[in-house]
Design a protein around this motif. Sequence first.
Motif, mmCIF file in Angstrom:
data_model
loop_
_atom_site.group_PDB
_atom_site.id
_atom_site.type_symbol
_atom_site.label_atom_id
_atom_site.label_comp_id
_atom_site.label_asym_id
_atom_site.label_seq_id
_atom_site.Cartn_x
_atom_site.Cartn_y
_atom_site.Cartn_z
ATOM 1 N N ALA A 45 0.827 -1.213 0.000
ATOM 2 C CA ALA A 45 0.000 0.000 0.000
ATOM 3 C C ALA A 45 0.860 1.261 0.000
ATOM 4 O O ALA A 45 0.463 2.292 -0.543
ATOM 5 C CB ALA A 45 -0.935 -0.011 1.219
ATOM 6 N N THR A 46 2.036 1.178 0.607
ATOM 7 C CA THR A 46 2.891 2.366 0.667
ATOM 8 C C THR A 46 4.003 2.346 -0.381
ATOM 9 O O THR A 46 4.601 3.377 -0.658
ATOM 10 C CB THR A 46 3.537 2.513 2.066
ATOM 11 O OG1 THR A 46 4.353 1.372 2.307
ATOM 12 C CG2 THR A 46 2.469 2.605 3.146
ATOM 13 N N ALA A 47 4.267 1.193 -0.967
ATOM 14 C CA ALA A 47 5.334 1.089 -1.965
ATOM 15 C C ALA A 47 4.830 0.296 -3.176
ATOM 16 O O ALA A 47 5.342 -0.769 -3.490
ATOM 17 C CB ALA A 47 6.570 0.411 -1.359
ATOM 18 N N PRO A 48 3.794 0.838 -3.846
ATOM 19 C CA PRO A 48 3.176 0.040 -4.912
ATOM 20 C C PRO A 48 4.142 -0.296 -6.054
ATOM 21 O O PRO A 48 4.067 -1.404 -6.606
ATOM 22 C CB PRO A 48 2.019 0.923 -5.393
ATOM 23 C CG PRO A 48 2.316 2.291 -4.882
ATOM 24 C CD PRO A 48 3.117 2.116 -3.635
ATOM 25 N N ALA A 49 5.044 0.628 -6.382
ATOM 26 C CA ALA A 49 5.936 0.350 -7.507
ATOM 27 C C ALA A 49 6.843 -0.842 -7.203
ATOM 28 O O ALA A 49 7.156 -1.642 -8.089
ATOM 29 C CB ALA A 49 6.774 1.583 -7.854
#
Lengths: 144, 144, 144, 144
Positions: free
Chosen positions: C76-80
């Motif tokens: 959710a915080t680091a989608p890439a």
Amino acid sequence: MLSLGQASTMVDDALRQGAALGCAPLTVAALDPGGHLLVLKRQDGSAILRPQIAQAKAWGALGMGLGSRALAERAATAPAFYTALAALSEGRVVPVPGGVLVRDSEGAVLAAVGISGDNPANDEACAVFAIEHGGFVADPGQTP
Amino acid sequence: MLSLGQASTMVDDALRQGAALGCAPLTVAALDPGGHLLVLKRQDGSAILRPQIAQAKAWGALGMGLGSRALAERAATAPAFYTALAALSEGRVVPVPGGVLVRDSEGAVLAAVGISGDNPANDEACAVFAIEHGGFVADPGQTP
Amino acid sequence: MLSLGQASTMVDDALRQGAALGCAPLTVAALDPGGHLLVLKRQDGSAILRPQIAQAKAWGALGMGLGSRALAERAATAPAFYTALAALSEGRVVPVPGGVLVRDSEGAVLAAVGISGDNPANDEACAVFAIEHGGFVADPGQTP
Amino acid sequence: MLSLGQASTMVDDALRQGAALGCAPLTVAALDPGGHLLVLKRQDGSAILRPQIAQAKAWGALGMGLGSRALAERAATAPAFYTALAALSEGRVVPVPGGVLVRDSEGAVLAAVGISGDNPANDEACAVFAIEHGGFVADPGQTP
């Protein structure tokens, strides 16, 4: 390029011919010159990999510009090349009779028909019948 | 299609038969008619590629509509086609005995069982035993 | 590493817990520490992609060393990064709760259980129940 | 499972409905419950990726057991999961309306129809029309 109507008629004619010849359940695919599917039909009882095989017979014919019977003959004498082609094409070349180019009277490629389900000779015979019945020139890759 | 209960019993029966025959550690997979996993069990000591091989024996049988013993015989005479199928199916066809179709008494395909771990004949024997013990018809692809 | 007997019991306990909780049909997978399948069962009516999802929840937990709830929070915080991981792992990482590490009392990872079929919280609850019922420590990746 | 005749009629009805509604050229696919192609037709002018998209709408519905409108809604709230599913399924899940489950009156999944070419709502409307016209229950994944 064939219209959807022409391609559909060709697929239906091939299935009808398969029934007339007493073939096992067939899957028939018609691809445009770019190798993209126009029509596919899988008869009841035709196994689940048949759609891929039928498409790959036709795709290989388009990919190499030769009916798949010619690919089968070449694969017999140059197996390493066709193993490499299988990988290169990500499986889209299957060098077995039954992938037949649809040509017009001047030789231009309009489409390809691929059939899988019975033995390769019968698969090819149904494709040739359907293409010629539609008024086109069938190019199975020699000696049909 | 088989229920989970029927497929589980079949997998357990195959493992029990493998132990009775003194087989090497086995992996046994049961797939639905669309080639999707229902049950898989890998015995202690059965190597890490066995789950893929067991599934591919069963998947190939479903994909072509023939027990994998028949695929093995065909691969011996048409190697280029089976090399192409390996690529086409992204490795999901393994033409070696031990992928056995589960048919009902009228011949309809209900599932397939694939086993890997011992030699192909023993793998196949365990699959055939389990299918018949479950009251179904085992189709290993001829001459079992 | 878990024995086949221990892993099978865990899978059966998870399915029994799913039934007790009124869950939708579940698919439950148990993987060894190397990410290779030990046991999988798919309940009647559990959809055809569920075996892959269940395995990928467990595989992602093993692949990153974190229960898949933690992976979901990070995605959710680091989608890439997680999009890259999906490609890197060829789809074997699915960052959603329900992939639970099986640890011994000293924290060593013995296996992972992945469940798909109901909502992620219920999938995870069934995995945690089965692991603890087997006498092991369930690590769902925090806040279960 | 649907017969080829039933699936063909459904595909033709969807194309006819697309023409009646003034839709852009459509590609329509009908898949069996295992996600394998039964029939596909691509209308003249329907672009070359449409066959893959139509199949993936239907495949995703079968893979998850939900019409693809429900997948679209879930993808909006859980994008990381659907990114992971795209990789996991090797692109065979497309979470956009237009992949509609074909159910019998008791809810069993008999097939799925996927359509691509116009906007998702129109694609879906043609699929629903064709399925209901065939006497089956169309499950587009809620709120159609």
